[in-house]
Each structure stands twice: as C-alpha cells, then as structure tokens.
Scaffold this motif. Structure first.
Motif, short mmCIF file in Angstrom:
data_model
loop_
_atom_site.label_atom_id
_atom_site.label_comp_id
_atom_site.label_asym_id
_atom_site.label_seq_id
_atom_site.Cartn_x
_atom_site.Cartn_y
_atom_site.Cartn_z
N UNK A 44 -8.27 19.46 -0.61
CA UNK A 44 -7.18 20.00 -1.40
C UNK A 44 -6.14 20.50 -0.42
N UNK A 45 -4.93 20.72 -0.89
CA UNK A 45 -3.85 21.20 -0.01
C UNK A 45 -3.69 20.34 1.25
N UNK A 46 -3.97 19.05 1.13
CA UNK A 46 -3.80 18.10 2.24
C UNK A 46 -4.68 18.42 3.44
N UNK A 47 -5.84 19.02 3.22
CA UNK A 47 -6.75 19.30 4.34
C UNK A 47 -7.20 18.01 5.03
N UNK A 48 -7.15 16.88 4.32
CA UNK A 48 -7.55 15.62 4.94
C UNK A 48 -6.63 15.21 6.08
N UNK A 49 -5.45 15.84 6.17
CA UNK A 49 -4.50 15.52 7.24
C UNK A 49 -4.76 16.34 8.50
N UNK A 50 -5.66 17.30 8.42
CA UNK A 50 -5.87 18.21 9.55
C UNK A 50 -7.08 17.78 10.38
N UNK A 51 -6.97 18.02 11.67
CA UNK A 51 -8.04 17.70 12.61
C UNK A 51 -8.81 18.99 12.93
N UNK A 52 -10.02 19.09 12.40
CA UNK A 52 -10.85 20.26 12.69
C UNK A 52 -12.32 19.87 12.55
N UNK A 53 -13.18 20.64 13.19
CA UNK A 53 -14.61 20.39 13.16
C UNK A 53 -15.30 21.30 12.16
N UNK A 54 -16.43 20.85 11.63
CA UNK A 54 -17.26 21.66 10.75
C UNK A 54 -18.48 22.11 11.56
#
Length: 411
Positions: A253-263
């Motif tokens: 949501x909120x375009x999180x798919x565009x961000x580069x981050x690790x889980x």
C-alpha cells in the motif's frame, strides 16, 4: 533459561518436582503493577520463582470503540484509532483513512502516498524506541532508554509541525493531508536522518554484545514458526521466529513496492531476536524515509490531497466567512454524502504487526459494522501458556518483548 513452551490448561496443577505435598502460591501480576507496562492482569501460580500456570485477564480499559464507531461518521472515527496503539498513532490514523479510501475507490496522488510513508515510518521508529528502550530497563539498564527517548521527542516535534499534535495525532485526512508539509517539517525530517543513526548505533553498542543483556534475553521465551503462526502472530515477534511476513511486502500500500528495503528475520524467536529485529527495522525505516524524500522531490509541489471535494474540509478562513464552505464543512463532518454499500478489509504493517480494519457499510452515515484487527490483542493470547515453566523475571522480559499496548489490547 526458560524451559520449552508447554501448553497446559491454565488452572491445571503442575508440580515440577512431582511432590504432591508442595503448595503453589497464587500471585497477581497486574493490573496496576509497573512491570506489566499497561492495565492488564495475569494471575499465576508459582512454585518458588517458577511459573506453573497462569490466566490472563484483559478488558480493564475496554472502551467499546467498535460499537461507538457504528454511530459515528468516518471522520469522527479517526480519533478513536489514535487511542489504539498510541505509541504509533499515525499508522492507525492512516490505516483507517486507507480503508475508507478503498470503500470509496479514491485514487491517491503519488506525492501524498510518499508523505504518508514518511509519517508511518517515523511512527514505527518511535514505537520501536519505546519497546526496545523499555526492554533494556526491564533487564536493569536504564541509560539506553534515556539515550533514545530524546530522539522520540524529536519525532514528536516533527508530528507537531505537520499536524499540531504529538501523541494522539489525528493526522491526515481521507484522501491525504489537511495541509502540505511546510519547510520546517522537511528540515526536521532531514535533520532526524542525520542525528538518529549515531544514537541508534550507540544504543546498539550498549546492548547487542552486552553479556548481561544476552544472558537475560537469549533463549528466553523461544517460539517456533509453527507455534507463532498457530496463534496468528504477526509483526516483529513473528519475524523473529524466521517468518518473513510483512504487510508492506505481501500486500503493498502507499507504493511500498517502489521502495528498496529488507525484512529482517530472526532464527529462534526468543526475546533477544525480537530486540534485534526491531533494531534492524529502525535502520530499514531510515532507508525508506530517505527514499521517500527523494521521490517527493521528483513530484509536483503543492499536492497533498486527492481530488475528492466531498471528503476534504474547506479551509477554516472560508468556513468562517463563506456560507457554501460552512455547509460543505458540516456535511463532511456529519457524514451527509452518499457512500456505496460494500464490505472492505484493509491492513497496514503496524509497529506490532498486521493492523487491519474490516468494515461492512450499508450506505449510511456510519459503518454498519467495524472491526479492528489489533495485533496486541492477538499476540498476547500466547503469553499465559508460553510462561509456564518460566522464572517470573523471564516472564516479565517476555511480556516486555511482546510490546503489548493496553489501548490496542482492549479497544
């Protein structure tokens, strides 16, 4: 060290030395004991300092939010969400707004989505600061808590610059924000990105390789992925068991798919792993905020709300002087606009796990039914059975690492 989790009937009498002559002592942990960090109670039976069985009692601050919401228009529900997990209230606010936006099929501008990401990640950091800082206090280390607390206060200053409030923020609006971030807000966000990393690194140096802290937390309350999933855990405590479930990745949501981050994930699911996962999540939140600022810089300036006049309050100066603006203001606040009959569920990655809003709407001014999926309520179910066999001191650390927020537990 704690014994492996033993699932038992809460009132069952279990004797570790098999001597039927031994007497168990009944002990109240809560509802007003400072070790619980909230208004909830555990009645435990102990053999010496080891817990044999326990029963959790909740509801001491139950405020019937879901029932109240059935009699309030959408905007008047937002302050209720503030008082769920009040350590990261903006995530609650925006999760609710996104639920209404899904109902109304409102398309949110990219710049507004990035602004929301910044606010939600700041709130996540503030929440993790509280949890890990207090966990340090519960192991006898007070200094780390003081080091990071001043950074949480700085985050609150940013919130205050954006919306005028600090703790229960009521931040944002259906469709976006009430107003654009001003220059001071952007300057403070940039300053936070510079000042927080050295403090977080110093905080880690105090705990990560601290022998006393490791011996107090490593191996305590270890949980397997299967056990965590069977109790519907989510958030940092689920990821500490090795399950890489994050709503921001699974259902962006909120375009999180565009961000580069690790889980970040753990391996044993114990108190130490929960601490480490939250610490790493703060580093990842910093990465996300930096990227969001870069993305905002590439978007047209001045966009802070979707084009939905039926849900955007007119400026106050117009309300005071213009009859049409006054009528619009009244109709929006009182929920006098037509809305579709539908059933929606929307979830965001709250600081404690999956925070969901399930709404059945019959087209009236208020939801026909609204249910909050509160991660603290779900995560806390396992506390009593997993405490069986623990020392009292370990059970307190276990409770602290679950980060149970009473407002989110009871609602």
């Amino acid at each position: 060290m704690s014994k492996p989790i033993t699932k038992i009937t809460p009132n069952a009498a279990v004797y570790f030395d098999n001597d039927p002559q031994d007497e168990l002592i009944t002990l109240n942990i809560g509802p007003t004991h400072p070790a619980t960090h909230g208004v909830f109670q555990n009645v435990v039976q102990i053999d010496g300092e080891r817990i044999v069985s326990g029963v959790s009692t909740i509801g001491y601050i139950h405020r019937a939010f879901e029932k109240i919401a059935e009699h309030r228009p959408f905007y008047q529900i937002t302050p209720l969400t503030d008082r769920l997990n009040y350590c990261s209230a903006p995530i609650n606010n925006m999760g609710w707004h996104m639920t209404v936006e899904k109902l109304l099929e409102i398309e949110i501008p990219k710049r507004v989505q990035y602004m929301r990401v910044i606010v939600m990640e700041l709130a996540r950091i503030a929440d993790h600061i509280i949890c890990n800082g207090i966990l340090g206090v519960d192991t006898g280390a007070f200094s780390g808590f003081l080091y990071v607390m001043q950074e949480r206060e700085f985050i609150y200053e940013i919130f205050e610059e954006i919306c005028g409030a600090r703790l229960t923020t009521n931040i944002g609006r259906i469709g976006g924000f009430e107003r654009d971030f001003n220059e001071v807000a952007f300057q403070k966000i940039a300053e936070f990105l510079k000042r927080f990393p050295p403090v977080l690194k110093e905080f880690e140096n105090l705990f990560v390789r601290n022998r006393i802290f490791i011996e107090r937390t490593s191996g305590v309350a270890a949980v397997t992925p299967e056990e965590a999933l069977s109790y519907s855990w989510s958030g940092p405590i689920l990821r500490a068991t090795g399950v890489d479930y994050d709503v921001r990745v699974v259902s962006p949501y909120c375009s999180y798919e565009e961000f580069d981050f690790d889980v970040p994930v753990g391996t044993t699911g114990d108190v130490y792993d929960r601490f480490m996962v939250r610490n790493e999540e703060m580093w990842q939140s910093l990465r996300i905020i930096e990227q969001a600022l870069e993305k905002i810089a590439r978007e047209p300036k001045g966009v802070f709300h979707a084009d939905v006049p039926a849900f955007y309050l007119p400026p106050k100066e117009q309300v005071y002087t213009n009859m049409e603006a006054l009528i619009y203001h009244f109709k929006i606040v009182m929920g006098e606009w037509e809305t579709p009959q539908s059933e929606v569920y929307h979830a965001v990655e709250g600081a404690n796990g999956e925070l969901g809003f399930y709404m059945i709407h019959d087209g009236g001014r208020s939801p026909y039914r609204l249910h909050f999926r509160r991660p603290s309520f779900i995560n806390y179910q396992m506390f009593a059975p997993m405490s069986s066999g623990m020392l009292i001191s370990d059970a307190i650390l276990n409770m602290s690492s679950l980060n149970v927020i009473a407002g989110e537990l009871d609602a």
